[in-house]
Design a protein around this motif. Structure first.
Motif, short mmCIF file in Angstrom:
data_model
loop_
_atom_site.label_atom_id
_atom_site.label_comp_id
_atom_site.label_asym_id
_atom_site.label_seq_id
_atom_site.Cartn_x
_atom_site.Cartn_y
_atom_site.Cartn_z
N THR A 190 0.83 -1.20 0.00
CA THR A 190 0.00 0.00 0.00
C THR A 190 0.87 1.25 0.00
N PHE A 191 1.89 1.25 0.83
CA PHE A 191 2.80 2.38 0.88
C PHE A 191 3.48 2.60 -0.47
N CYS A 192 3.94 1.52 -1.09
CA CYS A 192 4.59 1.62 -2.40
C CYS A 192 3.63 2.20 -3.43
N SER A 193 2.39 1.76 -3.42
CA SER A 193 1.39 2.26 -4.37
C SER A 193 1.13 3.75 -4.16
N GLU A 194 0.96 4.14 -2.90
CA GLU A 194 0.72 5.56 -2.60
C GLU A 194 1.93 6.41 -2.97
N LEU A 195 3.11 5.90 -2.70
CA LEU A 195 4.35 6.61 -3.02
C LEU A 195 4.50 6.80 -4.53
N ILE A 196 4.15 5.78 -5.28
CA ILE A 196 4.23 5.86 -6.75
C ILE A 196 3.29 6.94 -7.29
N LEU A 207 10.71 2.73 3.58
CA LEU A 207 10.60 1.64 2.61
C LEU A 207 11.54 0.47 2.96
N LYS A 208 12.72 0.78 3.45
CA LYS A 208 13.71 -0.25 3.78
C LYS A 208 13.45 -0.91 5.13
N TYR A 209 12.63 -0.30 5.97
CA TYR A 209 12.37 -0.83 7.30
C TYR A 209 11.67 -2.18 7.20
N GLU A 210 12.24 -3.18 7.82
CA GLU A 210 11.68 -4.53 7.75
C GLU A 210 11.32 -5.09 9.12
N GLY A 211 11.36 -4.26 10.12
CA GLY A 211 11.03 -4.69 11.47
C GLY A 211 9.52 -4.76 11.68
N PHE A 212 9.15 -5.35 12.81
CA PHE A 212 7.74 -5.43 13.17
C PHE A 212 7.38 -4.23 14.03
N GLY A 213 6.19 -3.76 13.90
CA GLY A 213 5.75 -2.60 14.67
C GLY A 213 6.12 -1.29 13.99
N ALA A 214 5.70 -0.23 14.63
CA ALA A 214 5.93 1.10 14.07
C ALA A 214 7.39 1.51 14.26
N MET A 215 7.84 2.35 13.37
CA MET A 215 9.18 2.91 13.48
C MET A 215 9.20 3.97 14.58
N VAL A 244 4.88 13.49 -0.55
CA VAL A 244 5.70 12.26 -0.45
C VAL A 244 6.12 12.06 0.99
N LEU A 245 6.55 13.13 1.64
CA LEU A 245 6.98 13.07 3.03
C LEU A 245 5.80 12.66 3.93
N GLN A 246 4.63 13.20 3.67
CA GLN A 246 3.45 12.85 4.47
C GLN A 246 3.10 11.36 4.34
N VAL A 247 3.15 10.83 3.14
CA VAL A 247 2.85 9.41 2.93
C VAL A 247 3.86 8.55 3.68
N ALA A 248 5.11 8.95 3.64
CA ALA A 248 6.14 8.19 4.34
C ALA A 248 5.93 8.20 5.84
N VAL A 249 5.62 9.37 6.38
CA VAL A 249 5.39 9.49 7.82
C VAL A 249 4.18 8.67 8.25
N LEU A 250 3.12 8.70 7.45
CA LEU A 250 1.92 7.92 7.79
C LEU A 250 2.18 6.41 7.79
N ASN A 251 3.20 5.98 7.08
CA ASN A 251 3.51 4.55 6.99
C ASN A 251 4.70 4.13 7.84
N MET A 252 5.08 5.00 8.74
CA MET A 252 6.18 4.65 9.65
C MET A 252 5.69 3.58 10.59
#
Length: 160
Positions: free
Chosen positions: A15-21, A77-85, A152-160
């Protein structure tokens, strides 16, 4: 990739990738408009703007905003951990005020008004070819591009 089982990593952020695109495509479209309006006739509008004192502040602010958005989006995008950043990782970037608008645009517009006069152009010049109208389009597109980068920054922050 969205359905792929991943036991050691968090699920793929489809979903994040789609929104980012979507956001990046809008940004690309607006950058292309800016480039087209600023190139012809040679040497171009950007050359003329770059000689104006107030343009450096606008350019530096845009470049900084682009770099910040790229850093946050790539990190999310690179974050692969579980839970929020942890938002503390981006404290410096997220603590900045005024990222949704460019600094110095008002001064740039005033400088454009002082240096470019309608009477400097031939009477038969079209609106499309008018230096003043092209400078106005470029100034407006700089603002639009900044809003796109902020999106772009807002989408990234929402998907942290």
């Amino acid at each position: 990739a969205d359905c792929e089982p991943r036991f050691s990593k968090c699920p793929f952020k489809a979903t994040f990738c789609s929104e980012l695109i979507v956001k990046i495509r809008a940004l690309q479209s607006h950058v292309m408009c800016l480039v087209r309006r600023s190139q012809y006739p040679a040497p171009g509008i950007i050359d003329r703007l770059s000689k104006m004192k107030s343009f450096k502040k606008v350019k530096d602010d845009l470049m900084e905003t682009l770099e910040d958005a790229e850093e946050v989006a790539l990190t999310v995008l690179k974050y692969e951990g579980f839970g929020a950043m942890d938002p503390k990782d981006f404290k410096e970037i997220l603590g900045k005020a005024g990222m949704e608008s460019l600094d110095g645009v008002e001064k740039l517009i005033e400088e454009i008004k002082r240096t470019v006069r309608e009477r400097d152009e031939p009477d038969d010049v079209s609106l499309e070819d008018s230096t003043l109208s092209r400078l106005c389009v470029v100034a407006e597109m700089l603002e639009v591009i900044t809003r796109d980068v902020h999106a772009v920054l807002q989408v990234a922050v929402l998907n942290m």
